[in-house]
Design a protein around this motif. Structure first.
Motif, PDB file in Angstrom:
ATOM      1  N   ILE A  62       6.663 -13.642   2.592  1.00  0.00           N
ATOM      2  CA  ILE A  62       6.884 -12.343   1.942  1.00  0.00           C
ATOM      3  C   ILE A  62       6.540 -11.203   2.891  1.00  0.00           C
ATOM      4  CG2 ILE A  62       6.029 -10.799   0.127  1.00  0.00           C
ATOM      5  CD1 ILE A  62       5.669 -13.385  -1.607  1.00  0.00           C
ATOM      6  N   PHE A  63       5.367 -11.276   3.507  1.00  0.00           N
ATOM      7  CA  PHE A  63       4.938 -10.181   4.379  1.00  0.00           C
ATOM      8  C   PHE A  63       5.784 -10.119   5.652  1.00  0.00           C
ATOM      9  CE2 PHE A  63       0.733 -10.849   2.120  1.00  0.00           C
ATOM     10  CZ  PHE A  63       0.888  -9.739   1.306  1.00  0.00           C
ATOM     11  N   LYS A  64       6.197 -11.261   6.148  1.00  0.00           N
ATOM     12  CA  LYS A  64       7.077 -11.272   7.319  1.00  0.00           C
ATOM     13  C   LYS A  64       8.417 -10.631   6.976  1.00  0.00           C
ATOM     14  CE  LYS A  64       9.058 -14.331  10.836  1.00  0.00           C
ATOM     15  NZ  LYS A  64       9.196 -15.746  11.304  1.00  0.00           N
ATOM     16  N   HIS A  65       8.925 -10.931   5.782  1.00  0.00           N
ATOM     17  CA  HIS A  65      10.195 -10.331   5.344  1.00  0.00           C
ATOM     18  C   HIS A  65      10.065  -8.820   5.232  1.00  0.00           C
ATOM     19  CE1 HIS A  65      13.932  -9.656   3.203  1.00  0.00           C
ATOM     20  NE2 HIS A  65      13.253  -9.066   2.226  1.00  0.00           N
ATOM     21  N   CYS A  66       8.959  -8.327   4.669  1.00  0.00           N
ATOM     22  CA  CYS A  66       8.755  -6.886   4.517  1.00  0.00           C
ATOM     23  C   CYS A  66       8.784  -6.167   5.872  1.00  0.00           C
ATOM     24  CB  CYS A  66       7.438  -6.598   3.805  1.00  0.00           C
ATOM     25  SG  CYS A  66       7.437  -6.987   2.039  1.00  0.00           S
ATOM     26  N   GLN A  67       8.372  -6.863   6.923  1.00  0.00           N
ATOM     27  CA  GLN A  67       8.387  -6.249   8.247  1.00  0.00           C
ATOM     28  C   GLN A  67       9.803  -6.055   8.785  1.00  0.00           C
ATOM     29  OE1 GLN A  67       5.449  -5.121   9.751  1.00  0.00           O
ATOM     30  NE2 GLN A  67       4.777  -5.633   7.690  1.00  0.00           N
ATOM     31  N   THR A  68      10.770  -6.743   8.203  1.00  0.00           N
ATOM     32  CA  THR A  68      12.148  -6.660   8.707  1.00  0.00           C
ATOM     33  C   THR A  68      12.992  -5.640   7.966  1.00  0.00           C
ATOM     34  OG1 THR A  68      13.065  -8.360   7.214  1.00  0.00           O
ATOM     35  CG2 THR A  68      12.011  -9.129   9.254  1.00  0.00           C
ATOM     36  N   THR A  69      12.542  -5.168   6.811  1.00  0.00           N
ATOM     37  CA  THR A  69      13.382  -4.286   5.996  1.00  0.00           C
ATOM     38  C   THR A  69      13.177  -2.828   6.384  1.00  0.00           C
ATOM     39  OG1 THR A  69      11.746  -4.076   4.217  1.00  0.00           O
ATOM     40  CG2 THR A  69      13.288  -5.928   4.083  1.00  0.00           C
ATOM     41  N   ALA A  70      14.122  -2.000   6.010  1.00  0.00           N
ATOM     42  CA  ALA A  70      14.128  -0.599   6.449  1.00  0.00           C
ATOM     43  C   ALA A  70      12.882   0.162   6.027  1.00  0.00           C
ATOM     44  CB  ALA A  70      15.370   0.108   5.922  1.00  0.00           C
ATOM     45  N   ALA A  71      12.385  -0.093   4.809  1.00  0.00           N
ATOM     46  CA  ALA A  71      11.241   0.666   4.292  1.00  0.00           C
ATOM     47  C   ALA A  71      10.099  -0.245   3.846  1.00  0.00           C
ATOM     48  CB  ALA A  71      11.680   1.552   3.138  1.00  0.00           C
ATOM     49  N   CYS A  72      10.079  -1.476   4.336  1.00  0.00           N
ATOM     50  CA  CYS A  72       8.999  -2.438   4.077  1.00  0.00           C
ATOM     51  C   CYS A  72       8.959  -2.945   2.644  1.00  0.00           C
ATOM     52  CB  CYS A  72       7.627  -1.881   4.453  1.00  0.00           C
ATOM     53  SG  CYS A  72       7.480  -1.417   6.185  1.00  0.00           S
ATOM     54  N   PHE A  73       9.978  -2.648   1.836  1.00  0.00           N
ATOM     55  CA  PHE A  73      10.088  -3.258   0.519  1.00  0.00           C
ATOM     56  C   PHE A  73      10.669  -4.660   0.663  1.00  0.00           C
ATOM     57  CE2 PHE A  73      10.617   1.352  -0.379  1.00  0.00           C
ATOM     58  CZ  PHE A  73       9.511   1.529  -1.207  1.00  0.00           C
ATOM     59  N   ILE A  74      10.636  -5.435  -0.425  1.00  0.00           N
ATOM     60  CA  ILE A  74      11.261  -6.755  -0.356  1.00  0.00           C
ATOM     61  C   ILE A  74      12.779  -6.637  -0.362  1.00  0.00           C
ATOM     62  CG2 ILE A  74       9.293  -7.902  -1.446  1.00  0.00           C
ATOM     63  CD1 ILE A  74      11.123  -8.104  -4.003  1.00  0.00           C
ATOM     64  N   HIS A  75      13.287  -5.472  -0.782  1.00  0.00           N
ATOM     65  CA  HIS A  75      14.724  -5.237  -0.837  1.00  0.00           C
ATOM     66  C   HIS A  75      15.219  -4.748   0.519  1.00  0.00           C
ATOM     67  CE1 HIS A  75      13.948  -5.350  -5.157  1.00  0.00           C
ATOM     68  NE2 HIS A  75      13.002  -4.458  -4.948  1.00  0.00           N
ATOM     69  N   TYR A 126      -2.981  -5.830   0.227  1.00  0.00           N
ATOM     70  CA  TYR A 126      -3.297  -6.079   1.646  1.00  0.00           C
ATOM     71  C   TYR A 126      -2.852  -7.482   2.059  1.00  0.00           C
ATOM     72  CZ  TYR A 126      -6.583  -2.082   1.495  1.00  0.00           C
ATOM     73  OH  TYR A 126      -7.156  -0.846   1.382  1.00  0.00           O
ATOM     74  N   SER A 127      -2.458  -7.607   3.314  1.00  0.00           N
ATOM     75  CA  SER A 127      -2.026  -8.906   3.835  1.00  0.00           C
ATOM     76  C   SER A 127      -3.024  -9.510   4.819  1.00  0.00           C
ATOM     77  CB  SER A 127      -0.674  -8.769   4.544  1.00  0.00           C
ATOM     78  OG  SER A 127      -0.803  -8.045   5.754  1.00  0.00           O
ATOM     79  N   PHE A 128      -4.062  -8.737   5.221  1.00  0.00           N
ATOM     80  CA  PHE A 128      -4.855  -9.132   6.380  1.00  0.00           C
ATOM     81  C   PHE A 128      -5.969 -10.133   6.075  1.00  0.00           C
ATOM     82  CE2 PHE A 128      -7.203  -5.609   4.548  1.00  0.00           C
ATOM     83  CZ  PHE A 128      -8.524  -5.961   4.704  1.00  0.00           C
ATOM     84  N   ASN A 129      -6.319 -10.331   4.808  1.00  0.00           N
ATOM     85  CA  ASN A 129      -7.477 -11.165   4.496  1.00  0.00           C
ATOM     86  C   ASN A 129      -7.053 -12.376   3.670  1.00  0.00           C
ATOM     87  OD1 ASN A 129      -9.939 -11.986   2.739  1.00  0.00           O
ATOM     88  ND2 ASN A 129     -10.837 -10.748   4.377  1.00  0.00           N
ATOM     89  N   GLU A 130      -7.135 -13.540   4.266  1.00  0.00           N
ATOM     90  CA  GLU A 130      -6.689 -14.769   3.620  1.00  0.00           C
ATOM     91  C   GLU A 130      -7.514 -15.086   2.372  1.00  0.00           C
ATOM     92  OE1 GLU A 130      -4.055 -17.901   3.265  1.00  0.00           O
ATOM     93  OE2 GLU A 130      -4.043 -16.339   4.816  1.00  0.00           O
ATOM     94  N   GLU A 131      -8.795 -14.826   2.436  1.00  0.00           N
ATOM     95  CA  GLU A 131      -9.674 -15.148   1.307  1.00  0.00           C
ATOM     96  C   GLU A 131      -9.308 -14.334   0.069  1.00  0.00           C
ATOM     97  OE1 GLU A 131     -14.478 -15.267   0.259  1.00  0.00           O
ATOM     98  OE2 GLU A 131     -13.788 -14.817   2.300  1.00  0.00           O
ATOM     99  N   ILE A 132      -9.034 -13.030   0.265  1.00  0.00           N
ATOM    100  CA  ILE A 132      -8.647 -12.178  -0.865  1.00  0.00           C
ATOM    101  C   ILE A 132      -7.290 -12.591  -1.406  1.00  0.00           C
ATOM    102  CG2 ILE A 132      -8.038  -9.811  -1.534  1.00  0.00           C
ATOM    103  CD1 ILE A 132     -10.205  -8.867   0.464  1.00  0.00           C
ATOM    104  N   LEU A 133      -6.352 -12.922  -0.533  1.00  0.00           N
ATOM    105  CA  LEU A 133      -5.034 -13.381  -0.967  1.00  0.00           C
ATOM    106  C   LEU A 133      -5.146 -14.634  -1.831  1.00  0.00           C
ATOM    107  CD1 LEU A 133      -2.969 -12.861   2.322  1.00  0.00           C
ATOM    108  CD2 LEU A 133      -2.672 -11.625   0.166  1.00  0.00           C
ATOM    109  N   LYS A 134      -6.066 -15.515  -1.479  1.00  0.00           N
ATOM    110  CA  LYS A 134      -6.242 -16.754  -2.246  1.00  0.00           C
ATOM    111  C   LYS A 134      -6.950 -16.510  -3.572  1.00  0.00           C
ATOM    112  CE  LYS A 134      -6.322 -19.989   1.661  1.00  0.00           C
ATOM    113  NZ  LYS A 134      -7.157 -20.913   2.466  1.00  0.00           N
ATOM    114  N   GLU A 135      -7.851 -15.531  -3.595  1.00  0.00           N
ATOM    115  CA  GLU A 135      -8.671 -15.304  -4.794  1.00  0.00           C
ATOM    116  C   GLU A 135      -7.983 -14.447  -5.843  1.00  0.00           C
ATOM    117  OE1 GLU A 135     -12.890 -13.106  -5.924  1.00  0.00           O
ATOM    118  OE2 GLU A 135     -12.654 -14.060  -3.966  1.00  0.00           O
ATOM    119  N   TRP A 136      -7.285 -13.396  -5.404  1.00  0.00           N
ATOM    120  CA  TRP A 136      -6.761 -12.424  -6.364  1.00  0.00           C
ATOM    121  C   TRP A 136      -5.438 -12.893  -6.955  1.00  0.00           C
ATOM    122  CZ3 TRP A 136      -8.493  -8.323  -8.947  1.00  0.00           C
ATOM    123  CH2 TRP A 136      -7.565  -7.529  -9.606  1.00  0.00           C
TER     124      TRP A 136
END
Length: 562
Positions: free
Chosen positions: A247-260, A76-86
């Motif tokens: 990373i998450f901003k980049h995923c929004q630009t790709t055809a299938a939301c992968f990093i590739h 998930y990208s929506f919760n800053e606290e989880i991103l920092k903890e996990w």
């Protein structure tokens, strides 16, 4: 009445039966949808068939189950606290770690208090006289709700082959998608795995390490490429954490939301030497690089796809010692990337082991399952364990397991008898206030990126309804037709839509799914999101809205949250 029955009866009597919103499923879609609807101030309940959260990552406990998207692009990208903890331990995390992650999210956001576990939904019927949905569980418990949201997954209904004698087998057997919590002891045992799709490939790699013998029954091979998994060090995780917004901003630009993302060049724009060098580099790249980061025309140009397929076929021939076995493992009925590409770690090398045998069931069909094993047209095998890696009833399968009934008593099966029709993959004509997270004709790809978008869109529609005092929402018939035409247009020219797979609605284990259909959206994720956003910015012209009857109150909390 037993104590267990008394407890269940008391629980049913004590719990609420009317809700603002009910979510079916508590996987990654259901958990985030629950979080967002609670933000709107809605009294929400999630109904989950299992005993824990995670959906796909709760049920699929088979050995080798893991991400094929990079872990740090999947969460998930929506919760800053989880991103920092996990912290992820591997670039492609395994199922136990993923399930721990899902539980951390549920606990951190206190979601479990609003999830009813061991609750499998049997039916959901729209009550026209009250403008509500009645949801009935398999145990007879009923709930009433204004909003109904399905979060039931694209690949959540395991399918078994139509062999005679499955229940006659006296040893241990199961489907990979229903792996028992206590696990299966296959060490030193005679094991059969039926199926070489993604889950079969992952399981085969692990089972072959300790089984006395492993016999793989393959109907059709799949193209597979190396996963190239690796641990994530503390320092690397800190770097990833610092780059999450990027990373998450980049995923929004790709055809299938992968990093590739696909190379804008045609494969025919470069020399053969450059082309092969590029493919060598991609073959050595972790994850879906060779599938999602390749020349853009590998998906549409037959000659380019043929050349790429031959490149990967040669890799298989290099890795498998026995030429006959290598050829058995090379697909002949579809080109590379026209089905989802399973990722592997020394999968092909498994077939160099003395304890592993490969059986082509199209040449020597399985006639039946016997009490002691499997009988083919040529011989009889004895096994201690049989694993069915025979796939899932994809995309529409989970909807067919529940009796959905909309206006005028029309069922969803009837509505979709000639193939699914939706509006932006999230709503269905004549099924008011019913929303689907990751429904048919929605964007696929890196699932959580699409899940977050769909949940946010659904929540914005519901928030608008709450703010404006709107009782009902359903897509207009012409909007459904327009969306279907758009999906059909995006499917043109793609080689993948000429191939039998769950992505084209085919599953030979499911009656009525022997022919291809238009069941998925084949355009890019950015195009999809733009179309969904246009619905909101355009004032919801594609939706029919009905107002509250006089005297109904709108939740003040919901108004404030929108």
């Amino acid at each position: 009445m037993s104590y267990d029955s008394k407890d269940k009866a008391a629980r049913r009597a004590a719990e609420h039966t009317e809700y603002d919103a009910i979510i079916i499923g508590a996987g990654m879609s259901g958990m985030y949808q629950l979080y967002r609807l609670r933000e709107l101030g809605l009294n929400t309940l999630a109904l989950e068939a299992g005993t824990g959260v995670g959906g796909t990552w709760y049920w699929n406990k088979y050995p080798g189950a893991r991400f094929d998207s990079e872990s740090w692009s999947y969460g998930y990208s929506f919760n800053e606290e989880i991103l920092k903890e996990w912290s992820w331990s591997e670039h492609f995390a395994g199922q136990p770690e993923i399930q721990r992650y899902c539980n951390l999210v549920a606990d951190k956001l206190d979601l479990k208090k609003d999830i009813r576990f061991n609750s499998r939904v049997a039916s959901a019927r729209y009550l026209e006289e009250s403008n509500r949905w009645r949801v009935t569980l398999t145990d007879g418990t009923e709930f009433v709700t204004r909003y109904l949201i399905t979060a039931i997954g694209l690949l959540s209904i395991p399918t078994m082959p139509r062999f005679e004698g499955v229940n006659d087998f006296k040893g241990v057997w199961c489907h990979t998608g229903l792996w028992p919590k206590e696990g299966i002891d296959y060490d030193g045992k005679r094991v059969a795995v039926i199926g070489t799709g993604a889950s079969g490939i992952q399981a085969i790699q692990e089972i072959a390490k300790t089984a006395k013998s492993l016999t793989v029954f393959q109907r059709r091979p799949n193209w597979c490429t190396p996963l190239h998994n690796a641990p994530i060090s503390t320092e690397e995780m800190e770097d990833i954490r610092a780059r999450y917004p990027e990373i998450f901003k980049h995923c929004q630009t790709t055809a299938a939301c992968f990093i590739h993302t696909h190379d804008p060049r045609s494969a025919l724009d470069v020399s053969q030497e450059e082309r092969i060098a590029f493919w060598e580099k991609l073959y050595a790249t972790p994850g879906f690089g060779i599938w999602q980061g390749n020349f853009h025309d590998i998906h549409t140009n037959r000659e380019v796809n043929r050349q790429l397929s031959e490149f990967v076929a040669d890799k298989i021939r290099e890795r498998v010692k026995a030429p006959k076995v290598a050829e058995m493992l090379i697909p002949k009925d579809h080109g590379f990337g026209t089905r989802r590409v399973p990722q592997e770690t020394k999968y092909y090398e498994v077939f160099n082991q003395d304890n592993v045998e490969l059986i082509a069931v199209l040449e020597t069909p399985i006639e039946r399952i016997t009490p002691t094993g499997i009988r083919t047209s040529e011989r009889e095998f004895e096994f201690d364990v049989i694993i069915y890696a025979t796939g899932f009833d994809g995309i529409t399968g989970a909807f067919n397991q529940i009796e959905f009934e909309g206006r005028n008593g029309r069922t969803l099966r009837e509505e979709w008898q000639h193939g699914p029709t939706t509006f932006v993959g999230m709503m269905v004509k004549d099924f008011p206030n019913m929303f689907m997270v990751m429904g048919p004709h929605g964007a696929l790809g890196n699932q959580p990126r699409s899940i977050e978008h769909n949940v946010d869109w659904i929540s914005r529609v519901i928030g608008h309804m709450e703010q404006q005092g709107i009782e009902l929402a359903a897509p207009k018939p012409e909007a459904v037709e327009e969306w279907h035409d758009f999906v059909a247009e995006k499917a043109k020219g793609l080689l993948a839509n000429e191939v039998d797979s769950w992505m084209t609605g085919v599953n030979m284990n499911v009656q009525g799914k022997e022919k291809r259909g238009l069941v998925r959206y084949s355009g890019t994720a950015p195009e999809y999101r733009a179309r969904c956003e246009a619905v909101i910015s355009g004032g919801y012209e594609e939706l029919d809205f009905d107002r509250f009857v006089p005297g109904d109150a709108v939740s003040a909390d919901a108004k404030q949250a929108v």
